[in-house]
Design an enzyme around this catalytic site. Structure first.
Site, mmCIF file in Angstrom:
data_model
loop_
_atom_site.group_PDB
_atom_site.id
_atom_site.type_symbol
_atom_site.label_atom_id
_atom_site.label_comp_id
_atom_site.label_asym_id
_atom_site.label_seq_id
_atom_site.Cartn_x
_atom_site.Cartn_y
_atom_site.Cartn_z
ATOM 1 N N ARG A 1 0.824 -1.208 0.000
ATOM 2 C CA ARG A 1 0.000 0.000 0.000
ATOM 3 C C ARG A 1 0.862 1.264 0.000
ATOM 4 O O ARG A 1 0.506 2.264 -0.597
ATOM 5 C CB ARG A 1 -0.931 -0.025 1.215
ATOM 6 C CG ARG A 1 -1.916 1.114 1.293
ATOM 7 C CD ARG A 1 -2.857 0.953 2.484
ATOM 8 N NE ARG A 1 -3.765 -0.162 2.315
ATOM 9 C CZ ARG A 1 -3.824 -1.230 3.109
ATOM 10 N NH1 ARG A 1 -3.005 -1.343 4.145
ATOM 11 N NH2 ARG A 1 -4.690 -2.196 2.884
ATOM 12 N N TYR A 2 1.969 1.235 0.719
ATOM 13 C CA TYR A 2 2.886 2.370 0.804
ATOM 14 C C TYR A 2 4.189 2.012 0.094
ATOM 15 O O TYR A 2 4.607 0.854 0.110
ATOM 16 C CB TYR A 2 3.182 2.712 2.263
ATOM 17 C CG TYR A 2 1.968 3.081 3.083
ATOM 18 C CD1 TYR A 2 1.430 4.365 3.017
ATOM 19 C CD2 TYR A 2 1.372 2.148 3.928
ATOM 20 C CE1 TYR A 2 0.323 4.702 3.782
ATOM 21 C CE2 TYR A 2 0.265 2.482 4.690
ATOM 22 C CZ TYR A 2 -0.252 3.756 4.613
ATOM 23 O OH TYR A 2 -1.356 4.090 5.367
ATOM 24 N N ARG B 1 7.020 0.020 2.365
ATOM 25 C CA ARG B 1 6.707 -1.113 3.242
ATOM 26 C C ARG B 1 5.636 -1.994 2.622
ATOM 27 O O ARG B 1 4.808 -1.523 1.833
ATOM 28 C CB ARG B 1 6.296 -0.632 4.630
ATOM 29 C CG ARG B 1 4.895 -0.092 4.772
ATOM 30 C CD ARG B 1 4.811 1.031 5.795
ATOM 31 N NE ARG B 1 5.288 2.279 5.236
ATOM 32 C CZ ARG B 1 4.775 3.470 5.578
ATOM 33 N NH1 ARG B 1 3.830 3.557 6.485
ATOM 34 N NH2 ARG B 1 5.223 4.567 5.013
ATOM 35 N N CYS C 1 -4.907 -17.670 13.824
ATOM 36 C CA CYS C 1 -4.684 -16.876 15.026
ATOM 37 C C CYS C 1 -4.821 -17.764 16.262
ATOM 38 O O CYS C 1 -5.465 -18.811 16.220
ATOM 39 C CB CYS C 1 -5.689 -15.736 15.141
ATOM 40 S SG CYS C 1 -5.541 -14.474 13.857
ATOM 41 N N CYS D 1 -10.763 -12.392 17.370
ATOM 42 C CA CYS D 1 -11.452 -11.233 17.931
ATOM 43 C C CYS D 1 -12.794 -11.049 17.226
ATOM 44 O O CYS D 1 -12.876 -11.191 16.004
ATOM 45 C CB CYS D 1 -10.589 -9.989 17.772
ATOM 46 S SG CYS D 1 -8.937 -10.134 18.488
ATOM 47 N N CYS E 1 -12.595 -8.283 14.373
ATOM 48 C CA CYS E 1 -11.427 -8.326 13.478
ATOM 49 C C CYS E 1 -11.772 -7.824 12.073
ATOM 50 O O CYS E 1 -12.781 -8.217 11.491
ATOM 51 C CB CYS E 1 -10.903 -9.760 13.387
ATOM 52 S SG CYS E 1 -9.521 -9.969 12.239
ATOM 53 N N ARG F 1 -10.183 -8.594 9.466
ATOM 54 C CA ARG F 1 -9.950 -9.676 8.503
ATOM 55 C C ARG F 1 -10.783 -10.905 8.862
ATOM 56 O O ARG F 1 -10.435 -12.024 8.498
ATOM 57 C CB ARG F 1 -8.458 -10.036 8.444
ATOM 58 C CG ARG F 1 -7.578 -8.931 7.887
ATOM 59 C CD ARG F 1 -6.179 -9.402 7.549
ATOM 60 N NE ARG F 1 -5.407 -8.306 6.962
ATOM 61 C CZ ARG F 1 -4.390 -7.698 7.571
ATOM 62 N NH1 ARG F 1 -3.993 -8.115 8.763
ATOM 63 N NH2 ARG F 1 -3.753 -6.698 7.001
ATOM 64 N N ASP G 1 -12.803 -0.715 12.621
ATOM 65 C CA ASP G 1 -13.048 -0.803 11.179
ATOM 66 C C ASP G 1 -14.464 -1.279 10.865
ATOM 67 O O ASP G 1 -15.164 -1.833 11.717
ATOM 68 C CB ASP G 1 -12.039 -1.760 10.541
ATOM 69 C CG ASP G 1 -10.617 -1.228 10.614
ATOM 70 O OD1 ASP G 1 -10.382 -0.123 10.121
ATOM 71 O OD2 ASP G 1 -9.749 -1.924 11.181
ATOM 72 N N ASP H 1 -8.271 3.770 9.554
ATOM 73 C CA ASP H 1 -7.812 3.075 8.353
ATOM 74 C C ASP H 1 -8.907 3.238 7.307
ATOM 75 O O ASP H 1 -9.984 2.646 7.412
ATOM 76 C CB ASP H 1 -7.556 1.597 8.661
ATOM 77 C CG ASP H 1 -6.369 1.046 7.896
ATOM 78 O OD1 ASP H 1 -6.110 1.549 6.798
ATOM 79 O OD2 ASP H 1 -5.703 0.135 8.413
ATOM 80 N N LYS I 1 -3.876 4.794 6.527
ATOM 81 C CA LYS I 1 -4.271 5.336 7.830
ATOM 82 C C LYS I 1 -4.131 6.856 7.838
ATOM 83 O O LYS I 1 -3.197 7.407 7.259
ATOM 84 C CB LYS I 1 -3.391 4.758 8.945
ATOM 85 C CG LYS I 1 -3.485 3.264 9.117
ATOM 86 C CD LYS I 1 -2.594 2.813 10.278
ATOM 87 C CE LYS I 1 -2.591 1.301 10.392
ATOM 88 N NZ LYS I 1 -1.884 0.662 9.255
#
Length: 348
Positions: free
Chosen positions: A92-93, A96, A105, A109, A112, A114, A272, A309, A316
């Site tokens: 995205r950037y 990075r 996981c 959560c 989440c 995702r 999100d 985000d 972000k």
């Protein structure tokens, strides 16, 4: 036989959560519908914490509210897929990339971003991992690789060591950042073998996901200390969650505890737009008010950046409270942490 032994195994089914006393039998049918769409898993460490803390339990125990899909909910709320040049990689950037080494996981959560994909495919296949690493090697602008998933620390030390060694062989990569819940939710995984796997020429930064001070059990605190003692720089990221940590005093307790454990609060994420997670979202204005209150109660060392985000993969942006308002001719109206207003003039 159920899938739960509180001392040794995680709860991975509604039946296991019923036996452990986290949900009533009357809710089984409804929660089975939730579990069909969204994975559930609660480690022994978080079972212990959740028994005495609603702030922990609500993060991991499914509820019927997850069956409600709101108009603004999205299947890919932060746009991972929109910036994926090869499978398992998000770029995205310019400097990075995010490397999704696994979709597994230790806990799942309930909010989440995702949650549509975690738990589905396990670890990134070797061919896809090789292609992702080849892309990184062929892209000189990439300086930082963010390992995420899923949770990268569910990988074995051997597999992690292989990934770290491969990244260390790429001259333009200087930093590897891990985003993980493992030191808190499964602290027994922070072993000498894992710490050894992190040692390459690269600097490994660890971003710990934790949202409530009650998650920081004695075992979790010890695991964080092992990482800090090994020289691993530690940051934290938290999510602002309605009914869990959306009060200044709750976040204050969390951030003070983290600083005491040598963990610098890094990000406070606005929740999100994940499908079925609308009941956790606050308003942005509420989050800004909380951050304004925290600035008067905590030093800058303890304060994270409050960020949104942007949906669609646009990155972000900081959304902390605004303290300055332009007045024209180089003049600014500035509000201090007490709410008092002052006038400041730029040089002309």
């Amino acid at each position: 036989m159920t899938d739960l032994s509180p001392k040794t195994r995680a709860a991975t089914s509604v039946a296991g959560l019923v036996e452990a006393g986290f949900v009533p039998e009357a809710d089984i049918a409804l929660l089975e519908r939730v579990a069909q769409d969204f994975r559930l898993r609660l480690t022994p460490e978080m079972q212990t914490a959740a028994r005495s803390s609603d702030g922990v339990a609500r993060q991991f125990v499914p509820s019927a509210e997850e069956l409600v899909t709101r108009p603004e909910d999205l299947r890919d709320p932060i746009g991972d897929d929109a910036h994926s040049p090869v499978r398992g990689l998000t770029h995205r950037y310019p400097d990075r990339v995010i490397l999704h080494v696994t979709k597994t996981c230790e806990v799942y959560c309930r909010f989440c971003f995702r949650r549509e994909t975690v738990g589905e495919t396990g670890h990134l296949p070797q061919d896809d991992l090789r292609a992702a690493l080849d892309y990184i090697a062929a892209t000189p602008s990439i300086w930082e690789v963010v390992l995420t998933g899923g949770d990268p620390l569910v990988l074995s030390p051997r597999r992690l060591g292989e990934i770290m060694a491969r990244l260390a062989d790429i001259p333009h990569v200087g930093i590897v950042r891990f985003h993980t819940r493992v030191p808190v939710v499964a602290p027994e995984r922070i072993t000498p073998d894992l710490l050894s796997a992190l040692k390459t020429r690269l600097v490994p930064w660890m971003v710990i996901h934790t949202n409530h001070a009650d998650e920081l059990t004695p075992a979790a605190r010890a695991a964080l200390s092992r990482l800090a003692d090994a020289g691993v720089p530690l940051l934290s990221q938290s999510v602002l969650l309605r009914g869990i940590n959306d009060k200044a005093e709750v976040l204050e307790a969390l951030f003070r505890a983290l600083i005491g454990l040598r963990v610098k609060p890094y990000y406070l994420h606005h929740c999100d737009m994940a499908r079925g997670a609308g009941h956790f979202r606050t308003t942005i204005a509420a989050g800004q008010a909380i951050m304004a209150a925290l600035r008067g109660r905590l030093s800058g060392t303890c304060l994270p950046s409050y960020v949104l985000d942007l949906p669609g993969g646009h990155g972000k942006v900081p959304i902390g409270p605004d303290y300055l308002a332009p007045q024209g001719d180089g003049a600014w109206q500035v509000t201090d942490w007490r709410g008092n207003v002052h006038l400041y003039h730029d040089p002309v």
